[in-house]
Design a protein around this motif. Sequence first.
Motif, PDB file in Angstrom:
ATOM      1  N   GLY A 348       0.799  -1.221   0.000  1.00  0.00           N
ATOM      2  CA  GLY A 348       0.000   0.000   0.000  1.00  0.00           C
ATOM      3  C   GLY A 348       0.832   1.272   0.000  1.00  0.00           C
ATOM      4  N   LYS A 349       1.952   1.254   0.724  1.00  0.00           N
ATOM      5  CA  LYS A 349       2.824   2.433   0.770  1.00  0.00           C
ATOM      6  C   LYS A 349       3.428   2.706  -0.594  1.00  0.00           C
ATOM      7  N   ASP A 350       3.819   1.635  -1.309  1.00  0.00           N
ATOM      8  CA  ASP A 350       4.373   1.796  -2.652  1.00  0.00           C
ATOM      9  C   ASP A 350       3.321   2.356  -3.616  1.00  0.00           C
ATOM     10  N   ILE A 351       2.085   1.892  -3.471  1.00  0.00           N
ATOM     11  CA  ILE A 351       1.002   2.399  -4.325  1.00  0.00           C
ATOM     12  C   ILE A 351       0.841   3.905  -4.137  1.00  0.00           C
ATOM     13  N   LYS A 352       0.840   4.321  -2.886  1.00  0.00           N
ATOM     14  CA  LYS A 352       0.669   5.745  -2.577  1.00  0.00           C
ATOM     15  C   LYS A 352       1.817   6.578  -3.153  1.00  0.00           C
ATOM     16  N   THR A 353       3.045   6.074  -3.016  1.00  0.00           N
ATOM     17  CA  THR A 353       4.217   6.785  -3.517  1.00  0.00           C
ATOM     18  C   THR A 353       4.178   6.891  -5.039  1.00  0.00           C
ATOM     19  N   ARG A 354       3.819   5.798  -5.701  1.00  0.00           N
ATOM     20  CA  ARG A 354       3.778   5.793  -7.166  1.00  0.00           C
ATOM     21  C   ARG A 354       2.680   6.726  -7.683  1.00  0.00           C
ATOM     22  N   ALA A 355       1.533   6.716  -7.021  1.00  0.00           N
ATOM     23  CA  ALA A 355       0.440   7.615  -7.433  1.00  0.00           C
ATOM     24  C   ALA A 355       0.886   9.072  -7.318  1.00  0.00           C
ATOM     25  N   ALA A 356       1.610   9.380  -6.252  1.00  0.00           N
ATOM     26  CA  ALA A 356       2.098  10.750  -6.060  1.00  0.00           C
ATOM     27  C   ALA A 356       3.087  11.137  -7.165  1.00  0.00           C
ATOM     28  N   GLN A 357       3.942  10.190  -7.572  1.00  0.00           N
ATOM     29  CA  GLN A 357       4.899  10.462  -8.646  1.00  0.00           C
ATOM     30  C   GLN A 357       4.182  10.730  -9.971  1.00  0.00           C
ATOM     31  N   LEU A 358       3.148   9.937 -10.253  1.00  0.00           N
ATOM     32  CA  LEU A 358       2.380  10.153 -11.478  1.00  0.00           C
ATOM     33  C   LEU A 358       1.687  11.513 -11.457  1.00  0.00           C
ATOM     34  N   ARG A 359       1.103  11.861 -10.311  1.00  0.00           N
ATOM     35  CA  ARG A 359       0.419  13.159 -10.215  1.00  0.00           C
ATOM     36  C   ARG A 359       1.408  14.303 -10.394  1.00  0.00           C
ATOM     37  N   ALA A 360       2.604  14.149  -9.838  1.00  0.00           N
ATOM     38  CA  ALA A 360       3.630  15.190  -9.986  1.00  0.00           C
ATOM     39  C   ALA A 360       4.032  15.345 -11.455  1.00  0.00           C
ATOM     40  N   ALA A 361       4.152  14.206 -12.144  1.00  0.00           N
ATOM     41  CA  ALA A 361       4.481  14.263 -13.575  1.00  0.00           C
ATOM     42  C   ALA A 361       3.369  14.956 -14.350  1.00  0.00           C
ATOM     43  N   GLY A 362       2.140  14.663 -13.968  1.00  0.00           N
ATOM     44  CA  GLY A 362       1.000  15.321 -14.608  1.00  0.00           C
ATOM     45  C   GLY A 362       0.983  16.813 -14.340  1.00  0.00           C
ATOM     46  N   ASP A 363       1.282  17.207 -13.109  1.00  0.00           N
ATOM     47  CA  ASP A 363       1.324  18.634 -12.763  1.00  0.00           C
ATOM     48  C   ASP A 363       2.364  19.369 -13.606  1.00  0.00           C
ATOM     49  N   THR A 364       3.511  18.725 -13.810  1.00  0.00           N
ATOM     50  CA  THR A 364       4.558  19.332 -14.633  1.00  0.00           C
ATOM     51  C   THR A 364       4.082  19.534 -16.061  1.00  0.00           C
ATOM     52  N   ARG A 365       3.392  18.515 -16.596  1.00  0.00           N
ATOM     53  CA  ARG A 365       2.890  18.610 -17.964  1.00  0.00           C
ATOM     54  C   ARG A 365       1.828  19.713 -18.090  1.00  0.00           C
ATOM     55  N   VAL A 366       0.973  19.842 -17.070  1.00  0.00           N
ATOM     56  CA  VAL A 366      -0.046  20.896 -17.095  1.00  0.00           C
ATOM     57  C   VAL A 366       0.622  22.270 -17.145  1.00  0.00           C
ATOM     58  N   GLN A 367       1.619  22.476 -16.285  1.00  0.00           N
ATOM     59  CA  GLN A 367       2.302  23.771 -16.261  1.00  0.00           C
ATOM     60  C   GLN A 367       3.003  24.059 -17.582  1.00  0.00           C
ATOM     61  N   THR A 368       3.590  23.034 -18.192  1.00  0.00           N
ATOM     62  CA  THR A 368       4.242  23.211 -19.496  1.00  0.00           C
ATOM     63  C   THR A 368       3.221  23.644 -20.545  1.00  0.00           C
ATOM     64  N   HIS A 369       2.061  22.984 -20.536  1.00  0.00           N
ATOM     65  CA  HIS A 369       1.007  23.333 -21.491  1.00  0.00           C
ATOM     66  C   HIS A 369       0.525  24.760 -21.269  1.00  0.00           C
ATOM     67  N   LEU A 370       0.244  25.115 -20.015  1.00  0.00           N
ATOM     68  CA  LEU A 370      -0.293  26.440 -19.724  1.00  0.00           C
ATOM     69  C   LEU A 370       0.706  27.532 -20.081  1.00  0.00           C
ATOM     70  N   THR A 371       1.964  27.332 -19.713  1.00  0.00           N
ATOM     71  CA  THR A 371       2.990  28.332 -20.014  1.00  0.00           C
ATOM     72  C   THR A 371       3.102  28.572 -21.515  1.00  0.00           C
ATOM     73  N   GLY A 372       2.929  27.507 -22.280  1.00  0.00           N
ATOM     74  CA  GLY A 372       3.042  27.613 -23.734  1.00  0.00           C
ATOM     75  C   GLY A 372       1.895  28.353 -24.396  1.00  0.00           C
ATOM     76  N   GLN A 373       0.837  28.655 -23.630  1.00  0.00           N
ATOM     77  CA  GLN A 373      -0.319  29.343 -24.212  1.00  0.00           C
ATOM     78  C   GLN A 373      -0.196  30.864 -24.153  1.00  0.00           C
ATOM     79  N   THR A 374       0.730  31.387 -23.352  1.00  0.00           N
ATOM     80  CA  THR A 374       0.869  32.838 -23.207  1.00  0.00           C
ATOM     81  C   THR A 374       1.139  33.499 -24.557  1.00  0.00           C
ATOM     82  N   GLY A 375       0.345  34.522 -24.844  1.00  0.00           N
ATOM     83  CA  GLY A 375       0.459  35.230 -26.116  1.00  0.00           C
ATOM     84  C   GLY A 375      -0.423  34.676 -27.212  1.00  0.00           C
ATOM     85  N   LYS A 376      -0.966  33.462 -27.030  1.00  0.00           N
ATOM     86  CA  LYS A 376      -1.823  32.859 -28.049  1.00  0.00           C
ATOM     87  C   LYS A 376      -3.258  33.355 -27.912  1.00  0.00           C
TER      88      LYS A 376
END
Length: 422
Positions: A348-376
């Motif tokens: 269970g602890k590994d599941i929680k850690t892995r889920a957090a890593q995936l969410r962090a990767a997703g957060d990074t991708r969201v910020q990359t997408h949003l930053t790329g929209q400035t000026g559009k």
Amino acid sequence: MSAPKFTAPKFTTQGCRLNAYETEAMKELATQAGLSNAMVINTCAVTAEAVRKAKQEIRKLRRENPDAPLIVTGCAAQTEPETFANMAEVTRVIGNTEKMQPETWANMVPNLIGDTEKVAVDDIMSVTETAGHLIDGFGTRSRAYVQVQNGCDHRCTFCIIPYGRGNSRSVPAGVVVDQIKRLVDRGYNEVVLTGVDLTSWGADLPAQPKLGDLVMRILKLVPDLPRLRISSIDSIEVDENLMMAIATEPRLMPHLHLSLQHGDNLILKRMKRRHSRDDAIAFTQQALKLRPDMTFGADIIAGFPTETDAAFENSLKLVDDCNLTWLHVFPYSIRQGTPAARMPQVNGKDIKTRAAQLRAAGDTRVQTHLTGQTGKTHHILLENPRMGRTEQFAEVIFDTDQPESQIITAQITGTRGTQLTA
């Protein structure tokens, strides 16, 4: 006995967008039947945690409303009717088919209290038609959701939903088109097609049309519809016409949510998924080639039984390999009655850690997408006077009031947290 705290039925929804859609339909049916002073909870069964939350909510509703009848329905009620029938707080349990039938609510009004059978849940697998009760508009004043499909013919090893929703069945295209025409006439600027297994739409209809056929037909026959979206799809089932619509139809929004679930081939086989890692990557690459402004969301499960560190890394890498932006991460939890529940489980602890890593990767991708929209410049559908969404479904906020439910053209000026500013 204390007086009831309310007269109109109180509805609570858990789980997916389809459940929320069906709650709106139930409200209409209950109102037509004259049901009053009752509580209705529309439950989810996707995980054991969802069932636990349903029980928790039932107890909370009973504490807040000690004298009102309490009706339980939805997927958890369908798959575990006795679980809820055995709860002292519950007055009636009705199944997923029954909840969409006008006679269920009409018969309930005079018979809610008394010796009537507590459980009304039939065999969902015997149902061959979609619910005929379609409502004209649910969501915001700007966006409506249209259910075009229900049920699922696949048997993924982690999923209980086919036993809550039954086998796949489709709403005929003509019925869908007529409903969307009514929605457009009422001023809706965006329609979202929803279902349990949306890309299986049409398999049970004469001539077995595909989802792409439905999309092209809607766009052709409802020329005044400004924006069409499709909700979660299984990329391996996408047909040629849907790819053509992605390439040629600007009114089909460039945002697809993919039911990927994992990025490791062995785990995908153990899940009984029908695609491979390479299939997922090839689909996203092809879609981006056809529509360069396309964004992808995805469902990914962390900690599926037998998942090793190496297998998890394949899921983590899939976020970049598939250019995913909007992630729905699900920490695996045992769902009794599924084959996966009998497989060797991950700590269970590994599941929680892995889920957090995936969410962090997703957060990074969201910020990359949003930053790329400035000026559009984007065409933004206003959900309220200060917030709307781009074609790719990113939230945009304004400092001054805008015309609600309208589509406006605006330039993106920056980001604020997980939102764009314009």
